[in-house]
Design a protein around this motif. Structure first.
Motif, PDB file in Angstrom:
ATOM      1  N   TYR A  74      13.855 -33.808 -26.636  1.00  0.00           N
ATOM      2  CA  TYR A  74      15.209 -33.904 -26.117  1.00  0.00           C
ATOM      3  C   TYR A  74      16.198 -33.224 -27.064  1.00  0.00           C
ATOM      4  O   TYR A  74      17.080 -32.495 -26.634  1.00  0.00           O
ATOM      5  N   GLU A  75      16.047 -33.470 -28.359  1.00  0.00           N
ATOM      6  CA  GLU A  75      16.946 -32.879 -29.363  1.00  0.00           C
ATOM      7  C   GLU A  75      16.869 -31.352 -29.342  1.00  0.00           C
ATOM      8  O   GLU A  75      17.889 -30.679 -29.451  1.00  0.00           O
ATOM      9  N   ILE A  76      15.661 -30.820 -29.200  1.00  0.00           N
ATOM     10  CA  ILE A  76      15.495 -29.360 -29.151  1.00  0.00           C
ATOM     11  C   ILE A  76      16.227 -28.786 -27.941  1.00  0.00           C
ATOM     12  O   ILE A  76      16.975 -27.814 -28.049  1.00  0.00           O
ATOM     13  N   ALA A  77      16.021 -29.406 -26.771  1.00  0.00           N
ATOM     14  CA  ALA A  77      16.695 -28.941 -25.559  1.00  0.00           C
ATOM     15  C   ALA A  77      18.211 -29.103 -25.693  1.00  0.00           C
ATOM     16  O   ALA A  77      18.983 -28.226 -25.288  1.00  0.00           O
ATOM     17  N   LEU A  78      18.639 -30.206 -26.265  1.00  0.00           N
ATOM     18  CA  LEU A  78      20.065 -30.466 -26.449  1.00  0.00           C
ATOM     19  C   LEU A  78      20.701 -29.393 -27.330  1.00  0.00           C
ATOM     20  O   LEU A  78      21.779 -28.877 -27.011  1.00  0.00           O
ATOM     21  N   ASN A  79      20.030 -29.030 -28.415  1.00  0.00           N
ATOM     22  CA  ASN A  79      20.563 -28.003 -29.318  1.00  0.00           C
ATOM     23  C   ASN A  79      20.636 -26.633 -28.653  1.00  0.00           C
ATOM     24  O   ASN A  79      21.534 -25.848 -28.942  1.00  0.00           O
ATOM     25  N   LYS A  80      19.684 -26.343 -27.764  1.00  0.00           N
ATOM     26  CA  LYS A  80      19.703 -25.061 -27.056  1.00  0.00           C
ATOM     27  C   LYS A  80      20.812 -25.021 -25.998  1.00  0.00           C
ATOM     28  O   LYS A  80      21.439 -23.984 -25.788  1.00  0.00           O
ATOM     29  N   LEU A  81      21.029 -26.153 -25.325  1.00  0.00           N
ATOM     30  CA  LEU A  81      21.949 -26.173 -24.186  1.00  0.00           C
ATOM     31  C   LEU A  81      23.380 -26.551 -24.543  1.00  0.00           C
ATOM     32  O   LEU A  81      24.309 -26.220 -23.802  1.00  0.00           O
ATOM     33  N   ASN A  82      23.587 -27.225 -25.643  1.00  0.00           N
ATOM     34  CA  ASN A  82      24.932 -27.653 -26.025  1.00  0.00           C
ATOM     35  C   ASN A  82      25.944 -26.511 -26.100  1.00  0.00           C
ATOM     36  O   ASN A  82      27.076 -26.671 -25.647  1.00  0.00           O
ATOM     37  N   PRO A  83      25.586 -25.365 -26.662  1.00  0.00           N
ATOM     38  CA  PRO A  83      26.566 -24.279 -26.726  1.00  0.00           C
ATOM     39  C   PRO A  83      27.081 -23.833 -25.343  1.00  0.00           C
ATOM     40  O   PRO A  83      28.196 -23.336 -25.230  1.00  0.00           O
ATOM     41  N   LEU A  84      26.278 -24.036 -24.310  1.00  0.00           N
ATOM     42  CA  LEU A  84      26.713 -23.643 -22.967  1.00  0.00           C
ATOM     43  C   LEU A  84      27.953 -24.416 -22.524  1.00  0.00           C
ATOM     44  O   LEU A  84      28.735 -23.939 -21.714  1.00  0.00           O
ATOM     45  N   TYR A  85      28.133 -25.600 -23.066  1.00  0.00           N
ATOM     46  CA  TYR A  85      29.246 -26.451 -22.646  1.00  0.00           C
ATOM     47  C   TYR A  85      30.341 -26.559 -23.684  1.00  0.00           C
ATOM     48  O   TYR A  85      31.399 -27.103 -23.410  1.00  0.00           O
ATOM     49  N   LYS A  86      30.120 -26.042 -24.880  1.00  0.00           N
ATOM     50  CA  LYS A  86      31.105 -26.204 -25.949  1.00  0.00           C
ATOM     51  C   LYS A  86      31.905 -24.939 -26.239  1.00  0.00           C
ATOM     52  O   LYS A  86      32.929 -25.003 -26.876  1.00  0.00           O
ATOM     53  N   GLU A  87      31.422 -23.809 -25.816  1.00  0.00           N
ATOM     54  CA  GLU A  87      32.094 -22.556 -26.151  1.00  0.00           C
ATOM     55  C   GLU A  87      32.610 -21.872 -24.891  1.00  0.00           C
ATOM     56  O   GLU A  87      32.332 -22.282 -23.780  1.00  0.00           O
ATOM     57  N   ASP A  88      33.353 -20.786 -25.103  1.00  0.00           N
ATOM     58  CA  ASP A  88      33.928 -20.019 -24.006  1.00  0.00           C
ATOM     59  C   ASP A  88      32.825 -19.375 -23.168  1.00  0.00           C
ATOM     60  O   ASP A  88      31.942 -18.700 -23.683  1.00  0.00           O
ATOM     61  N   SER A  89      32.877 -19.590 -21.859  1.00  0.00           N
ATOM     62  CA  SER A  89      31.834 -19.111 -20.949  1.00  0.00           C
ATOM     63  C   SER A  89      31.702 -17.592 -20.932  1.00  0.00           C
ATOM     64  O   SER A  89      30.611 -17.069 -20.794  1.00  0.00           O
ATOM     65  N   GLY A  95      30.230 -15.073 -14.870  1.00  0.00           N
ATOM     66  CA  GLY A  95      30.634 -16.108 -13.926  1.00  0.00           C
ATOM     67  C   GLY A  95      29.573 -17.157 -13.640  1.00  0.00           C
ATOM     68  O   GLY A  95      29.866 -18.198 -13.061  1.00  0.00           O
ATOM     69  N   PHE A  96      28.329 -16.911 -14.055  1.00  0.00           N
ATOM     70  CA  PHE A  96      27.256 -17.869 -13.776  1.00  0.00           C
ATOM     71  C   PHE A  96      27.527 -19.225 -14.410  1.00  0.00           C
ATOM     72  O   PHE A  96      27.410 -20.266 -13.764  1.00  0.00           O
ATOM     73  N   LEU A  97      27.893 -19.229 -15.691  1.00  0.00           N
ATOM     74  CA  LEU A  97      28.132 -20.501 -16.383  1.00  0.00           C
ATOM     75  C   LEU A  97      29.332 -21.241 -15.810  1.00  0.00           C
ATOM     76  O   LEU A  97      29.342 -22.467 -15.755  1.00  0.00           O
ATOM     77  N   ASN A  98      30.333 -20.482 -15.380  1.00  0.00           N
ATOM     78  CA  ASN A  98      31.495 -21.132 -14.761  1.00  0.00           C
ATOM     79  C   ASN A  98      31.076 -21.864 -13.488  1.00  0.00           C
ATOM     80  O   ASN A  98      31.479 -22.998 -13.250  1.00  0.00           O
ATOM     81  N   LEU A  99      30.256 -21.218 -12.671  1.00  0.00           N
ATOM     82  CA  LEU A  99      29.744 -21.878 -11.464  1.00  0.00           C
ATOM     83  C   LEU A  99      28.889 -23.087 -11.816  1.00  0.00           C
ATOM     84  O   LEU A  99      28.991 -24.133 -11.191  1.00  0.00           O
ATOM     85  N   LEU A 100      28.067 -22.930 -12.833  1.00  0.00           N
ATOM     86  CA  LEU A 100      27.174 -24.008 -13.249  1.00  0.00           C
ATOM     87  C   LEU A 100      27.963 -25.238 -13.687  1.00  0.00           C
ATOM     88  O   LEU A 100      27.604 -26.368 -13.364  1.00  0.00           O
ATOM     89  N   LYS A 101      29.076 -25.021 -14.396  1.00  0.00           N
ATOM     90  CA  LYS A 101      29.854 -26.132 -14.936  1.00  0.00           C
ATOM     91  C   LYS A 101      30.918 -26.672 -13.983  1.00  0.00           C
ATOM     92  O   LYS A 101      31.390 -27.776 -14.172  1.00  0.00           O
ATOM     93  N   THR A 102      31.277 -25.924 -12.974  1.00  0.00           N
ATOM     94  CA  THR A 102      32.381 -26.376 -12.111  1.00  0.00           C
ATOM     95  C   THR A 102      31.925 -26.632 -10.678  1.00  0.00           C
ATOM     96  O   THR A 102      31.528 -27.726 -10.355  1.00  0.00           O
TER      97      THR A 102
END
Length: 115
Positions: free
Chosen positions: A57-72, A84-91
């Motif tokens: 879980y920690e490994i996946a969390l470290n890989k995916l956390n930047p997707l939600y913490k930084e500018d898309s 625009g992919f990440l914007n769609l994914l998050k919104t």
């Protein structure tokens, strides 16, 4: 005629008492077994039953956390996603099959982050 449940005989009373004790012991055993299981806590507070599950879980969390913490916009390029992919994914998500198919390769890249 009286019901035997309202006025049980000595054998029935003993059996009812033993059944009650057995059920109580069984329930308490289950409760204490759950309490005694060692829980491992991830950095975000999620609890796990095993160290291995927590590490995965920690490994996946470290890989995916930047997707939600930084500018898309910067992340789209850094991770190889279409703009625009990440914007769609998050919104709004993928509310249309055409949109989902448009970003098929981006979704496959996202799945690779979990591996």
């Amino acid at each position: 005629m009286e019901s035997t449940l309202q006025n049980p005989g000595p054998i029935q009373a003993i059996l009812i008492t033993l059944l009650g004790i057995a059920l109580t012991v069984g329930i308490l055993t289950l409760v204490f077994r759950q309490v005694s299981v060692k829980k491992i806590k991830a950095t975000d507070g999620t609890l796990f039953n095993s160290e291995e599950a927590c590490k995965e879980y920690e490994i996946a969390l470290n890989k995916l956390n930047p997707l939600y913490k930084e500018d898309s916009k910067n992340l789209d390029k850094a991770f190889g996603f279409s703009e625009g992919f990440l914007n769609l994914l998050k919104t709004t998500g993928f509310n249309d099959v055409k949109v989902l198919l448009k970003y098929k390769s981006d979704l496959q890249n996202l799945v690779k982050l979990f591996d």
